[in-house]
Design a protein around this motif. Structure first.
Motif, mmCIF file in Angstrom:
data_model
loop_
_atom_site.group_PDB
_atom_site.id
_atom_site.type_symbol
_atom_site.label_atom_id
_atom_site.label_comp_id
_atom_site.label_asym_id
_atom_site.label_seq_id
_atom_site.Cartn_x
_atom_site.Cartn_y
_atom_site.Cartn_z
ATOM 1 N N SER A 1 -23.823 -34.418 1.857
ATOM 2 C CA SER A 1 -25.294 -34.815 1.660
ATOM 3 C C SER A 1 -26.050 -33.516 1.620
ATOM 4 N N TYR A 2 -26.993 -33.601 1.194
ATOM 5 C CA TYR A 2 -28.160 -32.248 1.230
ATOM 6 C C TYR A 2 -29.337 -32.653 1.664
ATOM 7 N N MET A 3 -29.888 -31.708 2.425
ATOM 8 C CA MET A 3 -31.375 -32.025 2.953
ATOM 9 C C MET A 3 -32.452 -31.000 2.568
ATOM 10 N N HIS A 4 -33.105 -31.032 1.529
ATOM 11 C CA HIS A 4 -33.859 -30.021 1.137
ATOM 12 C C HIS A 4 -34.902 -29.473 1.991
ATOM 13 N N ILE A 5 -35.043 -28.247 2.064
ATOM 14 C CA ILE A 5 -36.273 -27.902 3.024
ATOM 15 C C ILE A 5 -37.391 -27.323 1.967
ATOM 16 N N CYS A 6 -36.875 -26.498 1.319
ATOM 17 C CA CYS A 6 -37.900 -25.636 0.460
ATOM 18 C C CYS A 6 -37.474 -25.081 -0.639
ATOM 19 N N GLU A 7 -38.072 -24.581 -1.865
ATOM 20 C CA GLU A 7 -37.703 -24.061 -2.941
ATOM 21 C C GLU A 7 -38.783 -23.371 -3.523
ATOM 22 N N THR A 8 -38.632 -22.069 -3.941
ATOM 23 C CA THR A 8 -39.756 -21.292 -4.783
ATOM 24 C C THR A 8 -38.676 -20.559 -6.007
ATOM 25 N N GLU A 9 -39.528 -19.910 -6.714
ATOM 26 C CA GLU A 9 -38.737 -19.330 -8.037
ATOM 27 C C GLU A 9 -37.709 -18.344 -7.563
ATOM 28 N N SER A 10 -37.975 -17.651 -6.324
ATOM 29 C CA SER A 10 -37.077 -16.615 -5.686
ATOM 30 C C SER A 10 -35.888 -17.353 -5.120
ATOM 31 N N PHE A 11 -36.127 -18.213 -4.277
ATOM 32 C CA PHE A 11 -34.925 -18.759 -3.307
ATOM 33 C C PHE A 11 -35.126 -20.120 -3.142
ATOM 34 N N SER A 12 -34.057 -20.776 -2.607
ATOM 35 C CA SER A 12 -33.945 -22.381 -2.053
ATOM 36 C C SER A 12 -33.282 -22.271 -0.843
ATOM 37 N N MET A 13 -33.658 -23.256 0.009
ATOM 38 C CA MET A 13 -33.022 -23.384 1.491
ATOM 39 C C MET A 13 -32.876 -25.000 1.520
ATOM 40 N N GLY A 14 -31.673 -25.157 2.052
ATOM 41 C CA GLY A 14 -31.519 -26.623 2.463
ATOM 42 C C GLY A 14 -30.366 -26.603 3.485
ATOM 43 N N VAL A 15 -29.967 -27.908 3.913
ATOM 44 C CA VAL A 15 -28.797 -28.348 4.703
ATOM 45 C C VAL A 15 -27.754 -28.887 4.049
ATOM 46 N N PHE A 16 -26.613 -28.601 4.198
ATOM 47 C CA PHE A 16 -25.542 -29.372 3.613
ATOM 48 C C PHE A 16 -24.819 -30.228 4.778
ATOM 49 N N LEU A 17 -24.528 -31.412 4.641
ATOM 50 C CA LEU A 17 -23.691 -32.166 5.613
ATOM 51 C C LEU A 17 -22.423 -32.544 4.867
ATOM 52 N N LEU A 18 -21.503 -32.045 5.385
ATOM 53 C CA LEU A 18 -19.986 -32.665 5.102
ATOM 54 C C LEU A 18 -19.316 -33.592 6.081
ATOM 55 N N ARG A 19 -18.882 -34.862 5.571
ATOM 56 C CA ARG A 19 -18.143 -35.544 6.410
ATOM 57 C C ARG A 19 -16.846 -35.038 6.644
ATOM 58 N N SER A 20 -16.245 -35.855 7.642
ATOM 59 C CA SER A 20 -14.760 -35.270 8.085
ATOM 60 C C SER A 20 -13.924 -35.276 6.834
ATOM 61 N N GLY A 21 -13.358 -34.203 6.527
ATOM 62 C CA GLY A 21 -12.222 -34.086 5.408
ATOM 63 C C GLY A 21 -12.523 -33.732 4.189
ATOM 64 N N ALA B 1 -14.608 -28.878 5.303
ATOM 65 C CA ALA B 1 -14.630 -29.204 6.838
ATOM 66 C C ALA B 1 -13.433 -29.287 7.411
ATOM 67 N N VAL B 2 -13.429 -28.772 8.493
ATOM 68 C CA VAL B 2 -12.206 -28.765 9.597
ATOM 69 C C VAL B 2 -12.411 -29.547 10.753
ATOM 70 N N ASP B 3 -11.519 -30.511 10.953
ATOM 71 C CA ASP B 3 -11.299 -31.200 12.089
ATOM 72 C C ASP B 3 -12.834 -32.040 12.504
ATOM 73 N N GLY B 4 -13.301 -32.496 11.473
ATOM 74 C CA GLY B 4 -14.384 -33.451 11.919
ATOM 75 C C GLY B 4 -15.569 -32.921 10.992
ATOM 76 N N PRO B 5 -16.861 -33.640 11.210
ATOM 77 C CA PRO B 5 -17.945 -33.340 10.269
ATOM 78 C C PRO B 5 -18.360 -32.124 10.587
ATOM 79 N N ALA B 6 -19.341 -31.628 9.355
ATOM 80 C CA ALA B 6 -19.938 -30.265 9.534
ATOM 81 C C ALA B 6 -21.202 -29.995 8.888
ATOM 82 N N ALA B 7 -21.911 -29.061 9.190
ATOM 83 C CA ALA B 7 -23.116 -29.029 8.501
ATOM 84 C C ALA B 7 -23.529 -27.324 8.561
ATOM 85 N N PHE B 8 -24.208 -27.022 7.489
ATOM 86 C CA PHE B 8 -24.508 -25.413 7.373
ATOM 87 C C PHE B 8 -26.137 -25.515 6.778
#
Length: 276
Positions: A114-134, A205-212
């Motif tokens: 899943s993806y959580m959008h934080i912000c985006e401009t013409e020069s960069f984008s930023m958000g959070v990715f959430l990965l389920r276990s495996g 994702a290793v040994d469980g869910p993860a986010a970055f």
């Protein structure tokens, strides 16, 4: 990285901004996933990250001071913790076969990423990715982009590769250098990529869910030649004395369509409001 998915009907894997994935200030409390409020002295950290990203990636090409600004951005990003974004680790339950090898997904299936959008401009984008276990974000590229990835919770194994000349025509194998395969945790510094180094990577994702937390500069833009391409790794024949696990080492890649078992959903961003 922002890489890895456009949420919504397109079913692509590298997200563009969507209403579904944008955080809503009024829903921040309802969507808050943790039991601990952000550290008071860090409440504006993600805003400072966004402002530094705008400074760092302004202009069509790196200019004077780019290295210093990039280092400052890396320092700020390294300070970000899940609680600063009102996030907390989710349950350990795995989606059966949610990794790269799953053969397909039926209607109503839970997205592996899943993806959580934080912000985006013409020069960069930023958000959070959430990965389920495996879950796995398959091997993909970021044409002409810089990127930064900071683990917020869980553990990720990230394999980074560089394409090698000459460029291959569509459908043909291409040479690449498998540079690293490392484990990243919240204690790790950000994983960095440039247009020429570590530009291709796979994230597991290793040994469980993860986010970055993910920053891409500039954002994906197919109309301007910045579209995502997926690859399958083909090991190069090794000589009799070669160590098949030694890194770096040369490999072959084959461009493939987006895997049927990989897609990304969208979720509201529950953290502090950001104005880049």
């Amino acid at each position: 990285m922002q890489g890895a998915v456009r949420a919504g009907a397109e079913g692509r894997a590298l997200p563009r901004s969507t209403a579904e994935s944008r955080g809503r200030a009024g829903s921040a409390e309802r969507d808050y996933l943790g039991g601990t409020m952000p550290r008071d002295n860090m409440a504006s950290l993600i805003q400072r990250v966004a402002k530094q990203a705008r400074i760092t990636f302004r202009g069509p090409a790196p200019g004077p001071g780019f290295g210093e600004n990039l280092h400052r951005l890396q320092q700020l990003l390294n300070e970000v913790q899940a609680e600063d974004l009102h996030l907390a680790p989710r349950g350990p339950a795995a989606v059966p076969g949610a990794g790269c090898s799953r053969a397909g997904a039926g209607a109503g299936a839970v997205p592996p990423v899943s993806y959580m959008h934080i912000c985006e401009t013409e020069s960069f984008s930023m958000g959070v990715f959430l990965l389920r276990s495996g879950a796995c974000i398959p091997l993909h590229d970021h044409p002409g982009m810089n990127g930064m990835l900071k683990v917020l919770y869980g553990s990720l194994r990230i394999a980074c590769l560089d394409p090698l000349p000459p460029a291959a025509p569509p459908g043909a194998r291409r040479r690449a250098l498998l540079r690293s395969r490392q484990l990243y945790t919240p204690a790790s510094p950000p994983c960095l990529l440039s247009p020429h180094t570590d530009n291709l990577h796979q994230i597991d994702a290793v040994d469980g869910p993860a986010a970055f937390l993910d920053i891409l500069a500039p954002p994906y833009d197919p109309e301007n030649g910045r579209d995502c391409h997926y690859y399958r790794l083909l090991e190069a024949p090794a000589g009799p004395a070669a160590d098949p696990h030694a890194l770096p080492r040369e490999v072959w890649l084959l461009e493939t369509p987006q895997a049927a078992d990989f897609w990304c959903g969208g979720e509201p961003y529950p953290g502090p409001k950001v104005s880049p």
